[in-house]
Write a protein that holds these residues in place. Structure first.
Motif, mmCIF file in Angstrom:
data_model
loop_
_atom_site.group_PDB
_atom_site.id
_atom_site.type_symbol
_atom_site.label_atom_id
_atom_site.label_comp_id
_atom_site.label_asym_id
_atom_site.label_seq_id
_atom_site.Cartn_x
_atom_site.Cartn_y
_atom_site.Cartn_z
ATOM 1 N N SER A 376 5.224 13.890 -5.353
ATOM 2 C CA SER A 376 5.178 13.210 -4.048
ATOM 3 C C SER A 376 3.930 12.357 -3.882
ATOM 4 O O SER A 376 3.805 11.609 -2.910
ATOM 5 C CB SER A 376 5.240 14.250 -2.920
ATOM 6 N N ASP A 377 2.999 12.446 -4.831
ATOM 7 C CA ASP A 377 1.733 11.714 -4.721
ATOM 8 C C ASP A 377 1.751 10.379 -5.467
ATOM 9 O O ASP A 377 0.745 9.667 -5.471
ATOM 10 C CB ASP A 377 0.583 12.578 -5.260
ATOM 11 N N TYR A 378 2.865 10.017 -6.110
ATOM 12 C CA TYR A 378 2.909 8.782 -6.913
ATOM 13 C C TYR A 378 3.310 7.574 -6.062
ATOM 14 O O TYR A 378 4.051 7.701 -5.085
ATOM 15 C CB TYR A 378 3.910 8.914 -8.067
ATOM 16 N N VAL A 379 2.813 6.410 -6.469
ATOM 17 C CA VAL A 379 3.252 5.132 -5.899
ATOM 18 C C VAL A 379 3.666 4.230 -7.055
ATOM 19 O O VAL A 379 3.229 4.408 -8.188
ATOM 20 C CB VAL A 379 2.138 4.449 -5.067
ATOM 21 N N TRP A 380 4.531 3.245 -6.769
ATOM 22 C CA TRP A 380 4.984 2.312 -7.805
ATOM 23 C C TRP A 380 4.325 0.958 -7.608
ATOM 24 O O TRP A 380 4.194 0.482 -6.476
ATOM 25 C CB TRP A 380 6.513 2.196 -7.780
ATOM 26 N N ALA A 381 3.893 0.364 -8.702
ATOM 27 C CA ALA A 381 3.086 -0.856 -8.618
ATOM 28 C C ALA A 381 3.548 -1.892 -9.636
ATOM 29 O O ALA A 381 4.346 -1.603 -10.538
ATOM 30 C CB ALA A 381 1.616 -0.513 -8.837
ATOM 31 N N GLN A 382 3.025 -3.099 -9.469
ATOM 32 C CA GLN A 382 3.271 -4.185 -10.423
ATOM 33 C C GLN A 382 2.048 -5.095 -10.411
ATOM 34 O O GLN A 382 1.201 -5.006 -9.514
ATOM 35 C CB GLN A 382 4.531 -4.969 -10.040
ATOM 36 N N PHE A 383 1.963 -5.949 -11.411
ATOM 37 C CA PHE A 383 0.887 -6.937 -11.446
ATOM 38 C C PHE A 383 1.304 -8.190 -10.696
ATOM 39 O O PHE A 383 2.372 -8.757 -10.955
ATOM 40 C CB PHE A 383 0.562 -7.322 -12.897
ATOM 41 N N ILE A 384 0.482 -8.606 -9.772
ATOM 42 C CA ILE A 384 0.601 -9.928 -9.157
ATOM 43 C C ILE A 384 -0.678 -10.657 -9.531
ATOM 44 O O ILE A 384 -1.767 -10.280 -9.100
ATOM 45 C CB ILE A 384 0.766 -9.854 -7.625
ATOM 46 N N ASP A 385 -0.551 -11.671 -10.384
ATOM 47 C CA ASP A 385 -1.700 -12.282 -11.047
ATOM 48 C C ASP A 385 -2.426 -11.161 -11.816
ATOM 49 O O ASP A 385 -1.808 -10.511 -12.637
ATOM 50 C CB ASP A 385 -2.610 -12.989 -10.033
ATOM 51 N N ASN A 386 -3.701 -10.926 -11.538
ATOM 52 C CA ASN A 386 -4.404 -9.858 -12.235
ATOM 53 C C ASN A 386 -4.617 -8.622 -11.366
ATOM 54 O O ASN A 386 -5.367 -7.729 -11.719
ATOM 55 C CB ASN A 386 -5.781 -10.358 -12.730
ATOM 56 N N ARG A 387 -3.903 -8.582 -10.246
ATOM 57 C CA ARG A 387 -4.094 -7.482 -9.313
ATOM 58 C C ARG A 387 -2.944 -6.478 -9.425
ATOM 59 O O ARG A 387 -1.784 -6.879 -9.524
ATOM 60 C CB ARG A 387 -4.155 -8.006 -7.878
ATOM 61 N N ILE A 388 -3.270 -5.214 -9.434
ATOM 62 C CA ILE A 388 -2.258 -4.158 -9.383
ATOM 63 C C ILE A 388 -1.983 -3.831 -7.936
ATOM 64 O O ILE A 388 -2.874 -3.339 -7.221
ATOM 65 C CB ILE A 388 -2.744 -2.899 -10.135
ATOM 66 N N VAL A 389 -0.781 -4.134 -7.479
ATOM 67 C CA VAL A 389 -0.443 -3.927 -6.070
ATOM 68 C C VAL A 389 0.852 -3.124 -5.964
ATOM 69 O O VAL A 389 1.688 -3.157 -6.876
ATOM 70 C CB VAL A 389 -0.279 -5.266 -5.308
ATOM 71 N N PRO A 390 1.035 -2.383 -4.871
ATOM 72 C CA PRO A 390 2.287 -1.659 -4.674
ATOM 73 C C PRO A 390 3.479 -2.629 -4.724
ATOM 74 O O PRO A 390 3.385 -3.765 -4.239
ATOM 75 C CB PRO A 390 2.138 -1.038 -3.292
ATOM 76 N N VAL A 391 4.562 -2.184 -5.323
ATOM 77 C CA VAL A 391 5.760 -3.036 -5.454
ATOM 78 C C VAL A 391 6.181 -3.526 -4.072
ATOM 79 O O VAL A 391 6.281 -2.756 -3.123
ATOM 80 C CB VAL A 391 6.914 -2.262 -6.128
ATOM 81 N N GLY A 392 6.408 -4.832 -3.982
ATOM 82 C CA GLY A 392 6.836 -5.431 -2.726
ATOM 83 C C GLY A 392 5.698 -5.944 -1.868
ATOM 84 O O GLY A 392 5.920 -6.678 -0.918
ATOM 85 N N MET A 393 4.464 -5.573 -2.211
ATOM 86 C CA MET A 393 3.296 -6.054 -1.447
ATOM 87 C C MET A 393 2.710 -7.249 -2.164
ATOM 88 O O MET A 393 1.783 -7.139 -2.959
ATOM 89 C CB MET A 393 2.249 -4.953 -1.282
ATOM 90 N N ASN A 394 3.250 -8.428 -1.919
ATOM 91 C CA ASN A 394 2.784 -9.642 -2.588
ATOM 92 C C ASN A 394 1.702 -10.325 -1.772
ATOM 93 O O ASN A 394 1.102 -11.252 -2.202
ATOM 94 C CB ASN A 394 3.938 -10.609 -2.820
#
Length: 394
Positions: A376-394
């Protein structure tokens, strides 16, 4: 008694008494050394530095409040394992025998941690894992077990990877593309168990070596087998090569990854398709923060001038896991009342509550559970440019 002899005896006793009196404050003022064995060079050096920063900021907070055990300050002693298990064991031995550290933090790579943990159990020195996720690091069969962790755990991550792929990509026939080492093996076992529990049959399982630069043959086989999603497990370099190989093939397939890509220069190495990889994290400094999060961001910006905001705290999991792990370790040492290895091990079990960065921990460790972070403590992320951000937070 000869007066001269009596006088000499008095001088000897006086000298011994003075020496003991002097030794007391010296011992009380000796720092408590905490060791760190991690990758500080190579493609994952950024992650090793993130672990260092998380530990150091926590130590600064603890030292500013007077330290531990009657005023002893914490001191960090680092060694570079170069992502090599043999070098990791040599480094751990040096920290235990020469530096006399109270606890060894073990860094990035599951194979390195798996090599170090038997030594820690043998020497009865606590091991704290702030990154490597191999299930067998903490579930190692030792009794007593000196390995603890504040990080992701493969068998829990694997369940999350399947659930995420099914929910977001309607995955019915995932293909596995895994590094050919103990970390890959740990996840192969975990992913197959997670899929079996849900009645899912994988399209196939393919392996790659850590230094491979072309995964087209493996990916071609998975594509031919009908894979509708890829589950990827590998560190920065080979994960980037998987993405580059997909680009060369022109195969647009969802990639759900363990957190290997977060450990270094993934966007630089993977190119434009890096943003299409969704990977697990334990923390993000983006978005609304708790008071602890706000405090840590300010401390990082003050201590490390290159950090101007959340986007520069990368990879966030290295900082967050290490920060919480250091505070929990301090609580264990304080509960132990000493730096004796077995006392500190039992001190972890005595921790009641700690308001941390990732979450508020309530009795995070027990004789049966040595992993403080749960699914329950995990979050999902992706790279936007060089930043690791939560998926959907562009």
């Amino acid at each position: 008694m000869n007066p001269c002899s009596f006088s000499a005896t008095r001088r000897t006793l006086l000298a011994a008494g003075l020496a003991l009196a002097a030794a007391g404050p010296v011992l009380a003022n000796e720092p408590i050394k905490i060791g760190l064995v991690t990758a500080l060079s190579g493609q994952s050096a950024l992650a090793g530095e993130a672990i260092t920063r998380g530990m150091q900021v926590a130590m600064d907070e603890i030292n500013a409040k007077g330290g531990l055990l009657g005023g002893r300050k914490l001191e960090l002693v680092r060694r570079d394992d170069e992502a090599n298990p043999a070098k990791g064991v040599v480094a751990a031995r040096e920290l235990i025998y020469r530096e006399k550290v109270a606890v060894v933090f073990g860094g990035l790579d599951t194979p390195v941690s798996m090599a170090i943990v038997p030594l820690m159990n043998q020497e009865k020195v606590p091991f704290m894992g702030p990154w490597a996720a191999g299930t067998g690091i903490t579930k190692n069969g030792a009794n007593p077990n000196f390995a603890f962790r504040v990080s992701a755990v493969d068998e829990i991550v694997d369940v999350g990877m399947l659930a995420y792929a099914q929910k977001n990509f309607k995955s019915a026939k995932p293909g596995l593309i895994l590094v050919n080492n103990p970390w890959g093996e740990s996840n192969e076992k975990g992913l197959k168990a997670a899929m079996a529990a849900k009645g899912v049959t994988p399209a196939g399982v393919e392996k790659f070596e850590a230094n491979d630069v072309d995964m087209v043959p493996q990916l071609t086989r998975l594509k031919a087998a009908g894979a509708d999603t890829l589950f990827m497990v590998g560190n920065v370099g080979p994960s980037a090569q998987v993405v580059k190989s997909l680009e060369r093939m022109g195969w647009k397939v969802p990639v759900v990854s363990h957190w290997g890509p977060a450990g270094g220069r993934f966007t630089e190495l993977a190119g434009a398709m890096a943003k299409d990889v969704h990977f697990v994290q334990t923390y993000s400094f983006f978005g609304k923060q708790t008071p602890v999060g706000e405090r840590v961001i300010k401390a990082l910006m003050a201590k490390y001038p290159a950090i101007k905001g959340p986007g520069d705290i990368s990879p966030a999991v290295g900082v967050a896991n290490a920060y919480d792990a250091m505070h929990l370790t301090a609580l264990a040492i304080q509960a132990a009342g000493s730096t004796s290895g077995d006392a500190v091990r039992q001190g972890y079990y005595k921790i009641d509550k700690y308001e941390g960065l990732i979450k508020t921990y309530v009795k995070p460790f027990s004789a049966e559970v040595h992993d403080a972070v749960q699914s329950s403590d995990y979050v999902w992320a992706q790279f936007i440019d060089n930043r690791i951000v939560p998926v959907g937070m562009n």
